[in-house]
Design a protein around this motif. Structure first.
Motif, PDB file in Angstrom:
ATOM      1  N   PHE A  50       5.455   0.809   1.343  1.00 28.18           N
ATOM      2  CA  PHE A  50       6.676   0.029   1.088  1.00 28.18           C
ATOM      3  C   PHE A  50       6.579  -0.705  -0.253  1.00 28.18           C
ATOM      4  CE2 PHE A  50       7.475   0.701   5.548  1.00 28.18           C
ATOM      5  CZ  PHE A  50       8.851   0.619   5.666  1.00 28.18           C
ATOM      6  N   GLY A  51       5.467  -0.502  -0.932  1.00 35.04           N
ATOM      7  CA  GLY A  51       5.292  -1.146  -2.233  1.00 35.04           C
ATOM      8  C   GLY A  51       4.989  -2.627  -2.141  1.00 35.04           C
ATOM      9  N   VAL A  52       4.468  -3.048  -1.001  1.00 32.20           N
ATOM     10  CA  VAL A  52       4.166  -4.472  -0.821  1.00 32.20           C
ATOM     11  C   VAL A  52       2.680  -4.716  -1.101  1.00 32.20           C
ATOM     12  CG1 VAL A  52       4.179  -6.392   0.824  1.00 32.20           C
ATOM     13  CG2 VAL A  52       5.994  -4.693   0.896  1.00 32.20           C
ATOM     14  N   LYS A  53       2.407  -5.827  -1.748  1.00 24.54           N
ATOM     15  CA  LYS A  53       1.029  -6.204  -2.050  1.00 24.54           C
ATOM     16  C   LYS A  53       0.233  -6.398  -0.761  1.00 24.54           C
ATOM     17  CE  LYS A  53      -1.560  -9.894  -4.255  1.00 24.54           C
ATOM     18  NZ  LYS A  53      -1.525 -11.011  -5.187  1.00 24.54           N
ATOM     19  N   THR A  54      -0.970  -5.838  -0.706  1.00 24.51           N
ATOM     20  CA  THR A  54      -1.806  -6.005   0.487  1.00 24.51           C
ATOM     21  C   THR A  54      -3.131  -6.666   0.116  1.00 24.51           C
ATOM     22  OG1 THR A  54      -2.817  -3.835   0.228  1.00 24.51           O
ATOM     23  CG2 THR A  54      -0.878  -3.944   1.632  1.00 24.51           C
ATOM     24  N   VAL A  55      -3.629  -7.466   1.015  1.00 27.01           N
ATOM     25  CA  VAL A  55      -4.909  -8.151   0.795  1.00 27.01           C
ATOM     26  C   VAL A  55      -5.686  -8.132   2.106  1.00 27.01           C
ATOM     27  CG1 VAL A  55      -5.995 -10.364   0.241  1.00 27.01           C
ATOM     28  CG2 VAL A  55      -3.915  -9.701  -0.939  1.00 27.01           C
ATOM     29  N   VAL A  56      -6.993  -7.877   2.029  1.00 29.30           N
ATOM     30  CA  VAL A  56      -7.846  -7.990   3.211  1.00 29.30           C
ATOM     31  C   VAL A  56      -8.634  -9.293   3.105  1.00 29.30           C
ATOM     32  CG1 VAL A  56      -9.806  -7.012   4.472  1.00 29.30           C
ATOM     33  CG2 VAL A  56      -8.078  -5.487   3.475  1.00 29.30           C
TER      34      VAL A  56
END
Ligand code: GRF
Length: 218
Positions: A50-56
């Protein structure tokens, strides 16, 4: 525009339903970040699509719940997040977190709260012999699966239901009510009182809304 941050731990199907709804150009929210506490959560890949920034932010790398939550708060604040949506986020939140985003954290739970908080609640509903279950979107407070109720949807429990068949029936409605609740919440359609959230729409509008929130043979 309200900036939204989504917290996940797993497959993220509710996250997908939220992200999909926010694609609508008239939506009052913008998804800014998806954070997972589990590094191989399959929802992360879906968020990227979805083109959303992801962070773990792995909880195992923090000594205390507060330390972990502080890292998440910082990541959310960096994106100026206004509303936090928990979507299958399998960690209890510290009071530090809840107070930081007071009355701005939403959660979805696969039962009709205040009945059946906690885990494995579809099985608990079957074992208890209740005839209906469903799902609840609520504001998160310091207690587990507790806080002001925003929306609920209702499904029957059939005599031959298994945990899997009931979970599937409920999930279908989770994907309907979470986007709906987020939108109404972002539009300030809920008046927050001490013990309940009042939906500020007419009876007629409510009638139309609940028609879609009750199982009708799908
Ligand atoms: C959903 O049943 C939700 O209600 C509960 O955890 C499950 C998460 O599923 N809190 P998904 O990751 O959104 O697919």
């Amino acid at each position: 525009m309200k900036n939204v941050g989504i917290l996940i731990s797993g497959r993220g199907s509710n996250m997908v339903s939220l992200l999909r709804s926010m694609k609508d150009e008239n939506h009052p929210c913008l998804p800014r970040i998806v954070i997972s506490n589990v590094k191989d959560a399959s929802g992360l890949q879906k968020a990227k699509e979805f083109g959303v920034k992801t962070v773990v932010i792995d909880h195992k790398e923090s000594k205390t719940r507060e330390e972990h939550d502080k890292k998440i708060i910082d990541a959310l604040n960096k994106e100026n997040v206004d509303i936090v949506c928990l979507a299958g986020y399998m960690r209890l939140l510290s009071s530090l977190f809840v107070q930081n985003f007071k009355n701005r954290i939403l959660n979805i739970h696969p039962a009709l709260l205040p009945s059946f908080p906690g885990l494995n609640v579809q099985k608990k509903a079957i074992d208890h012999g209740v005839r209906f279950s469903g799902c609840t979107v609520h504001i998160v407070d310091e207690l587990c699966d507790h806080g002001l109720i925003l929306l609920q949807a209702v499904v029957p429990i059939f005599p031959d239901d298994t945990e899997e068949t009931l979970s599937q029936r409920i999930l279908h409605f989770e994907h309907k009510i979470y986007p709906l609740a987020l939108r109404l919440f972002a539009e300030n359609k809920f008046e927050i009182e001490e013990k309940r959230a009042i939906l500020k729409i007419t009876n007629k509008e409510y009638e139309n809304l609940v028609k879609n929130l009750m199982w009708n043979g799908e």
